[in-house]
Motif scaffolding. Structure first.
Motif, short mmCIF file in Angstrom:
data_model
loop_
_atom_site.label_atom_id
_atom_site.label_comp_id
_atom_site.label_asym_id
_atom_site.label_seq_id
_atom_site.Cartn_x
_atom_site.Cartn_y
_atom_site.Cartn_z
N ALA A 126 0.83 -1.21 0.00
CA ALA A 126 0.00 0.00 0.00
C ALA A 126 0.86 1.26 0.00
O ALA A 126 0.58 2.23 -0.72
CB ALA A 126 -0.92 0.00 1.22
N ASN A 127 1.94 1.24 0.78
CA ASN A 127 2.83 2.39 0.80
C ASN A 127 3.51 2.59 -0.54
O ASN A 127 3.70 3.74 -1.00
CB ASN A 127 3.88 2.19 1.89
N ARG A 128 3.85 1.48 -1.21
CA ARG A 128 4.46 1.56 -2.54
C ARG A 128 3.50 2.16 -3.55
O ARG A 128 3.91 2.88 -4.47
CB ARG A 128 4.90 0.16 -2.98
N LEU A 129 2.22 1.88 -3.39
CA LEU A 129 1.20 2.40 -4.28
C LEU A 129 0.73 3.80 -3.86
O LEU A 129 -0.26 4.31 -4.40
CB LEU A 129 0.00 1.45 -4.32
N ARG A 130 1.42 4.39 -2.90
CA ARG A 130 1.09 5.73 -2.39
C ARG A 130 -0.31 5.79 -1.78
O ARG A 130 -1.05 6.74 -1.95
CB ARG A 130 1.24 6.78 -3.49
N VAL A 131 -0.66 4.68 -1.12
CA VAL A 131 -1.91 4.59 -0.38
C VAL A 131 -1.56 4.44 1.09
O VAL A 131 -0.48 3.93 1.44
CB VAL A 131 -2.76 3.40 -0.87
N SER A 132 -2.43 4.87 1.98
CA SER A 132 -2.17 4.75 3.41
C SER A 132 -1.93 3.28 3.79
O SER A 132 -2.66 2.39 3.34
CB SER A 132 -3.35 5.30 4.21
N PRO A 133 -0.90 3.00 4.59
CA PRO A 133 -0.67 1.61 5.04
C PRO A 133 -1.87 1.00 5.74
O PRO A 133 -2.00 -0.22 5.79
CB PRO A 133 0.53 1.74 5.98
N LEU A 134 -2.76 1.84 6.29
CA LEU A 134 -3.94 1.32 6.96
C LEU A 134 -4.80 0.47 6.01
O LEU A 134 -5.43 -0.49 6.44
CB LEU A 134 -4.78 2.47 7.52
N VAL A 135 -4.79 0.83 4.74
CA VAL A 135 -5.54 0.04 3.75
C VAL A 135 -4.96 -1.36 3.69
O VAL A 135 -5.69 -2.36 3.64
CB VAL A 135 -5.50 0.71 2.37
N GLY A 136 -3.64 -1.46 3.68
CA GLY A 136 -2.99 -2.78 3.67
C GLY A 136 -3.27 -3.56 4.93
O GLY A 136 -3.50 -4.78 4.88
N TYR A 137 -3.31 -2.88 6.07
CA TYR A 137 -3.61 -3.57 7.32
C TYR A 137 -5.03 -4.13 7.31
O TYR A 137 -5.29 -5.24 7.79
CB TYR A 137 -3.44 -2.61 8.50
N LEU A 138 -5.96 -3.37 6.75
CA LEU A 138 -7.34 -3.84 6.67
C LEU A 138 -7.44 -5.08 5.78
O LEU A 138 -8.15 -6.04 6.10
CB LEU A 138 -8.24 -2.73 6.15
N LEU A 139 -6.74 -5.05 4.66
CA LEU A 139 -6.75 -6.22 3.77
C LEU A 139 -6.14 -7.43 4.46
O LEU A 139 -6.61 -8.57 4.27
CB LEU A 139 -5.99 -5.90 2.48
N ALA A 140 -5.08 -7.21 5.23
CA ALA A 140 -4.48 -8.33 5.97
C ALA A 140 -5.49 -8.92 6.94
O ALA A 140 -5.57 -10.15 7.09
CB ALA A 140 -3.23 -7.84 6.71
N GLY A 141 -6.26 -8.06 7.61
CA GLY A 141 -7.28 -8.56 8.52
C GLY A 141 -8.35 -9.37 7.82
O GLY A 141 -8.84 -10.38 8.33
N VAL A 142 -8.72 -8.95 6.60
CA VAL A 142 -9.71 -9.70 5.83
C VAL A 142 -9.17 -11.07 5.46
O VAL A 142 -9.88 -12.09 5.51
CB VAL A 142 -10.11 -8.90 4.57
N LEU A 143 -7.90 -11.12 5.09
CA LEU A 143 -7.32 -12.39 4.64
C LEU A 143 -7.23 -13.43 5.76
O LEU A 143 -7.32 -14.64 5.50
CB LEU A 143 -5.92 -12.16 4.05
#
Length: 225
Positions: free
Chosen positions: A25-42
């Protein structure tokens, strides 16, 4: 299965996936929180593959929220809140009222009952204090006047939600009248007033305790240790 370690598995998988998706998410210039949410879904029960222990995950999430709110307390004080009270208090109350009414109107249009629509609107009326604090820290705005107003605004929302969560069980019978025959009659107004008085008393006692113990006793104990 011998040697089961659900706590270790939940922590390890959660941290690994949070790191990977947060980095993406950080590489895509998106907030890391988005990545954390996806991790929780997985790691949840609605996706294939590893499923974390839900009871442990809930408890770990509660610990995380406590630590994050502790961080909020480190960066904000009662003095800061009082300095922006003229904007934060009416602004937060007005936002909660407008957003709750909008959510209630949307739920009414979808045919929801009044009680469910009210809770839906109430849930939409608040934002995450921790997420905002993180965003302000990244932009170095936490010490500015705008930053203090924003954090104070959300702290007022948090206090209002605490009060709402305590009162919802007591008000549930009243809100549910006419929707469920089993709730006819609801709670008498006297019991609601008693519940409200007890809740406000607890809030006042907690604030007083924190001002005395948190600001005087705990620092003295730490200095002594």
């Amino acid at each position: 299965m011998p040697h089961q370690t659900p706590l270790i598995a939940t922590i390890v998988m959660g941290l690994v996936l949070a790191f990977v998706f947060g980095a993406v998410a950080n590489r895509l210039r998106v907030s890391p929180l988005v990545g954390y949410l996806l991790a929780g879904v997985l790691v949840g029960p609605f996706t294939p593959g590893f499923v974390a222990d839900q009871a442990l995950a809930n408890e770990l999430a509660e610990i995380g929220v406590i630590l994050l709110m502790f961080g909020v307390g480190l960066h904000f004080s009662l003095k800061d809140l009082l300095s922006v009270k003229a904007i934060a208090i009416p602004g937060a109350v007005g936002q909660i009222a407008v957003a709750t009414l909008m959510g209630l109107g949307l739920s009414w249009a979808m045919g929801w009952p009044l009680g469910g629509g009210f809770i839906f609107g109430l849930a939409l009326s608040v934002a995450s204090t921790v997420v905002l604090l993180r965003a302000l820290q990244e932009r170095r705005l936490i010490e500015t006047e705008r930053g203090r107003i924003a954090v104070g605004w959300l702290i007022v929302e948090d206090l209002a939600m605490v009060l709402a969560l305590v009162l919802l069980p007591a008000l549930g019978g009243v809100v549910g009248q006419g929707e469920d025959p089993s709730l006819q009659g609801g709670l008498p107004s006297r019991e609601i007033l008693i519940t409200l008085a007890i809740t406000l008393g607890k809030v006042v006692a907690f604030v007083a305790l924190m001002l005395v113990v948190g600001r005087r006793l705990i620092p003295w104990v730490l200095h002594y240790v």
